[in-house]
Design a protein around this motif. Structure first.
Motif, PDB file in Angstrom:
ATOM      1  N   MET A   1       0.856  -1.185   0.000  1.00  0.00           N
ATOM      2  CA  MET A   1       0.000   0.000   0.000  1.00  0.00           C
ATOM      3  C   MET A   1       0.889   1.231   0.000  1.00  0.00           C
ATOM      4  O   MET A   1       1.471   1.593   1.005  1.00  0.00           O
ATOM      5  CB  MET A   1      -0.913   0.002   1.226  1.00  0.00           C
ATOM      6  N   LYS A   2       1.072   1.845  -1.156  1.00  0.00           N
ATOM      7  CA  LYS A   2       1.943   2.998  -1.293  1.00  0.00           C
ATOM      8  C   LYS A   2       1.254   4.311  -0.931  1.00  0.00           C
ATOM      9  O   LYS A   2       1.878   5.271  -0.517  1.00  0.00           O
ATOM     10  CB  LYS A   2       2.468   3.086  -2.733  1.00  0.00           C
ATOM     11  N   ASN A   3      -0.063   4.365  -1.156  1.00  0.00           N
ATOM     12  CA  ASN A   3      -0.862   5.534  -0.793  1.00  0.00           C
ATOM     13  C   ASN A   3      -2.174   5.032  -0.230  1.00  0.00           C
ATOM     14  O   ASN A   3      -2.592   3.906  -0.504  1.00  0.00           O
ATOM     15  CB  ASN A   3      -1.133   6.426  -2.014  1.00  0.00           C
ATOM     16  N   THR A  80      -1.770  25.472  -8.424  1.00  0.00           N
ATOM     17  CA  THR A  80      -2.543  24.243  -8.530  1.00  0.00           C
ATOM     18  C   THR A  80      -2.276  23.329  -7.346  1.00  0.00           C
ATOM     19  O   THR A  80      -1.285  23.493  -6.616  1.00  0.00           O
ATOM     20  CB  THR A  80      -2.182  23.488  -9.818  1.00  0.00           C
ATOM     21  N   LEU A  81      -3.155  22.343  -7.182  1.00  0.00           N
ATOM     22  CA  LEU A  81      -2.953  21.335  -6.142  1.00  0.00           C
ATOM     23  C   LEU A  81      -1.613  20.637  -6.334  1.00  0.00           C
ATOM     24  O   LEU A  81      -0.857  20.439  -5.385  1.00  0.00           O
ATOM     25  CB  LEU A  81      -4.092  20.315  -6.164  1.00  0.00           C
ATOM     26  N   ASP A  83       1.117  21.695  -7.810  1.00  0.00           N
ATOM     27  CA  ASP A  83       2.258  22.557  -7.505  1.00  0.00           C
ATOM     28  C   ASP A  83       2.413  22.749  -5.998  1.00  0.00           C
ATOM     29  O   ASP A  83       3.530  22.821  -5.477  1.00  0.00           O
ATOM     30  CB  ASP A  83       2.124  23.904  -8.205  1.00  0.00           C
ATOM     31  N   THR A  84       1.287  22.831  -5.289  1.00  0.00           N
ATOM     32  CA  THR A  84       1.361  22.932  -3.827  1.00  0.00           C
ATOM     33  C   THR A  84       1.961  21.662  -3.242  1.00  0.00           C
ATOM     34  O   THR A  84       2.865  21.713  -2.393  1.00  0.00           O
ATOM     35  CB  THR A  84      -0.035  23.166  -3.226  1.00  0.00           C
ATOM     36  N   ALA A  85       1.445  20.507  -3.682  1.00  0.00           N
ATOM     37  CA  ALA A  85       1.960  19.230  -3.188  1.00  0.00           C
ATOM     38  C   ALA A  85       3.433  19.056  -3.516  1.00  0.00           C
ATOM     39  O   ALA A  85       4.243  18.634  -2.677  1.00  0.00           O
ATOM     40  CB  ALA A  85       1.136  18.080  -3.774  1.00  0.00           C
ATOM     41  N   LYS A  86       3.805  19.405  -4.751  1.00  0.00           N
ATOM     42  CA  LYS A  86       5.202  19.263  -5.181  1.00  0.00           C
ATOM     43  C   LYS A  86       6.113  20.193  -4.391  1.00  0.00           C
ATOM     44  O   LYS A  86       7.262  19.857  -4.081  1.00  0.00           O
ATOM     45  CB  LYS A  86       5.314  19.560  -6.676  1.00  0.00           C
ATOM     46  N   LEU A 109      -2.361  13.953  -9.021  1.00  0.00           N
ATOM     47  CA  LEU A 109      -1.052  13.682  -8.424  1.00  0.00           C
ATOM     48  C   LEU A 109      -0.510  12.305  -8.775  1.00  0.00           C
ATOM     49  O   LEU A 109       0.640  11.993  -8.446  1.00  0.00           O
ATOM     50  CB  LEU A 109      -1.155  13.789  -6.892  1.00  0.00           C
ATOM     51  N   LYS A 110      -1.301  11.510  -9.454  1.00  0.00           N
ATOM     52  CA  LYS A 110      -0.929  10.109  -9.702  1.00  0.00           C
ATOM     53  C   LYS A 110       0.417  10.001 -10.408  1.00  0.00           C
ATOM     54  O   LYS A 110       0.641  10.592 -11.455  1.00  0.00           O
ATOM     55  CB  LYS A 110      -2.021   9.431 -10.532  1.00  0.00           C
ATOM     56  N   ASN A 111       1.295   9.208  -9.785  1.00  0.00           N
ATOM     57  CA  ASN A 111       2.629   8.916 -10.338  1.00  0.00           C
ATOM     58  C   ASN A 111       3.507  10.153 -10.502  1.00  0.00           C
ATOM     59  O   ASN A 111       4.477  10.134 -11.264  1.00  0.00           O
ATOM     60  CB  ASN A 111       2.513   8.202 -11.697  1.00  0.00           C
ATOM     61  N   LYS A 112       3.187  11.218  -9.783  1.00  0.00           N
ATOM     62  CA  LYS A 112       3.965  12.454  -9.920  1.00  0.00           C
ATOM     63  C   LYS A 112       4.735  12.824  -8.649  1.00  0.00           C
ATOM     64  O   LYS A 112       5.505  13.783  -8.650  1.00  0.00           O
ATOM     65  CB  LYS A 112       3.044  13.621 -10.304  1.00  0.00           C
TER      66      LYS A 112
END
Length: 309
Positions: A1-3, A80-81, A83-86, A109-112
């Motif tokens: 379970m990665k996420n 964007t979401l 860019d905030t997450a990154k 966000l998938k695979n990013k």
């Protein structure tokens, strides 16, 4: 379970592992390690219980919490979401806990990202950690899900809690029913509907939901809602002897539930909140172990809960 995006991704054994770990944390204070691990709580919607219980869970595990307030962030400048997450990943966050108004925000966000992500609420679609704490609360009460009659009452159409709970409870063997006012039905959920009077007389768990005005395109009428569709003291008196009352909160007292019932002997509403801390601790720890960020040396490897009793 990665996420941790949906309860649907868990096997039945996975569910019971999380519940057992949560029970363990409820009984024993623990910290993971001295090295600093940073968790960012990215809440793009208002939250009290979920955000604060994640914060307490993280601090109980000895993690460093990076707080975030969308109303004073670069979101107001058009960020964007992703860019905030990154950004948080780039400055050292080891895990992201995200709540967002979009039903499918996680697809952006998938695979990013190269850090684990926990879904703390996705629009009207899912609320998996709430579901897990609800499951723990029910399991503590009845020691099984098989054959239990559970009714979810309220604004089904706009509820991510309802959607997550329906799927998980049915997989675990519970009989799930819905009860709501006209116009609040969800045709995507294949469950029988009961009137509120039928529900209280025939169900072991009455799980109430608030009317989510903020998600309605039209103004919902709530006058006389309690008497027509909510849990009154008269209806509570007709519940089964050992039946319990649940609610994910926030509670609209005097609308979906009589205020005197919020803390009555049947109510497990505040117990749910307590369980939320332990469930979120368990989920966080499982993900950190899966990603190799930390290893839990203090957790005794014990047999998981028996799924069928």
């Amino acid at each position: 379970m990665k996420n941790f995006i949906s309860v649907d991704q868990l096997t039945e054994a996975d569910i019971f592992q999380v519940l057992e770990r949560a029970e363990y944390y409820a009984k024993k204070a623990i910290k993971l390690r001295q090295n600093r691990i940073f968790v960012a709580n990215l809440f793009f919607e208002p939250s009290t219980r979920t955000k604060m219980s994640f914060t307490v869970a993280e601090k109980n595990l000895g993690l460093e919490v990076l707080d975030f307030h969308s109303e004073s962030s670069s979101v107001l400048k058009g960020e964007t979401l992703y860019d905030t997450a990154k950004t948080f990943e780039s400055i050292g966050a080891n895990m992201l806990v995200i709540r967002h108004r979009s039903d499918e925000w996680f697809k952006e966000l998938k695979n990013k990202l190269q850090v684990p992500v926990i879904n703390a609420g996705a629009g009207k679609a899912e609320h998996p950690t709430q579901c897990m704490l609800d499951l723990l609360t029910i399991y503590q009460e009845f020691s099984s899900f098989k054959g239990l009659n559970v009714v979810i009452v309220g604004d089904i159409k706009h509820s991510r809690v309802a959607k997550s709970n329906v799927n998980a409870l049915r997989r675990l063997g519970a009989n799930v029913f819905l009860s709501t006012a006209p116009g609040f039905e969800d045709e995507t959920l294949d469950c029988p509907y009961l009137t509120i009077d039928q529900a209280v007389e025939n169900c072991d768990v009455v799980m109430l939901l608030r009317i989510q005005h903020e998600r309605h395109t039209n103004v919902a009428v709530t006058s006389n809602y309690l008497e027509s569709y909510g849990l009154t003291k008269k209806r509570e008196s007709k519940m089964r002897k050992n039946a319990i009352i649940m609610h994910p909160a926030p509670i609209n007292r005097g609308i979906e539930i009589d205020t005197e019932l919020v803390e009555c002997s049947r109510s497990r509403i505040f117990k749910q909140m307590t369980n939320g801390v332990y469930v979120r601790m368990a989920i966080i720890q499982f993900l950190l172990e899966e990603w190799g960020i930390t290893h839990e040396n203090n957790f005794e490897k014990r047999k998981t809960f028996v799924a069928v009793k």
